[in-house]
Write an enzyme that holds these catalytic residues in place. Sequence first.
Site, PDB file in Angstrom:
ATOM      1  N   LYS A   1      90.844  36.092   3.789  1.00 21.01           N
ATOM      2  CA  LYS A   1      92.088  35.361   3.549  1.00 21.01           C
ATOM      3  C   LYS A   1      91.763  34.039   2.871  1.00 21.01           C
ATOM      4  CE  LYS A   1      96.110  35.139   6.566  1.00 21.01           C
ATOM      5  NZ  LYS A   1      96.488  34.848   7.964  1.00 21.01           N
TER       6      LYS A   1
HETATM    7  C1  E4P Z   1      99.869  35.525   8.748  1.00 17.11           C
HETATM    8  O1  E4P Z   1      98.896  35.927   8.184  1.00 17.11           O
HETATM    9  C2  E4P Z   1      99.986  34.167   9.270  1.00 17.11           C
HETATM   10  O2  E4P Z   1      98.821  33.886   9.947  1.00 17.11           O
HETATM   11  C3  E4P Z   1     101.142  34.032  10.218  1.00 17.11           C
HETATM   12  O3  E4P Z   1     102.080  35.047  10.019  1.00 17.11           O
HETATM   13  C4  E4P Z   1     101.735  32.644  10.236  1.00 17.11           C
HETATM   14  O4  E4P Z   1     102.829  32.639  11.118  1.00 17.11           O
HETATM   15  P1  E4P Z   1     103.481  31.300  11.707  1.00 17.11           P
HETATM   16  O5  E4P Z   1     104.306  30.688  10.635  1.00 17.11           O
HETATM   17  O6  E4P Z   1     104.333  31.779  12.847  1.00 17.11           O
HETATM   18  O7  E4P Z   1     102.347  30.422  12.146  1.00 17.11           O
END
Ligand code: E4P
Length: 218
Positions: free
Chosen positions: A83
Amino acid sequence: MRTYIDSAFVDEVRKADELGLVDGVTTNPSLVSSTDREYRDIIDELTEFVDGPISVEVIATDYEEMLEEAREYDTWGDNIAVKLPMTRDGMRALQTLTAEGVQTNITLVFSVNQALVAAKNGATMVSPFIGRLDDNGHDGVGLIEDIREVYDNYDFETDILAASIRHPYHVQEVAKAGADIATLPPSTAEKMLDHPRTDSGLESFLDDWGDRESPALK
Ligand code: E4P
């Protein structure tokens, strides 16, 4: 639509797996920090039973360090997706990793143009954060619809991974909007199965049946 679980707690992922909802897993630095565990230990446990992509996020923000981190994470399993943030250095790292055949997930995407740039640089997945957009008074699901339209216009193969999902309604709306994947907080995954009319309907069937045995079990 594929469903991933957005969690660094392995027991939560196992529970969702029993419901058939684990086509992959996403993690991020905040989720991992909330466990007080080593990132590597978590991923080692996940790779034992998760066959689909497991996203592991880089901490570095400059190109060289991102690459160093990404190449190490890529050795943690056959199904690691690195990522990378939607930044200039992130896009340079994406180009290099794409050329090396590493799976990638571009995170913190909030606009169609960002999704377009990520796709042009060969991202495997792009993660629009719909809940955080809604939090700011914007239309998160609308962004998924718009990215779908643009990717389809030009046959981009990058998967749209709807992220920052807050509730089951988000899930059904991103499915309708054509997201390839939704990454679910474990509580949202659980809630997808529930409906009060299912519970009351079952209760009334069983009340009507009374205390007789099932004919199949006699
Ligand atoms: C996905 O890859 C992210 O880590 C996640 O969905 C972020 O979500 P949040 O906005 O609830 O922290």
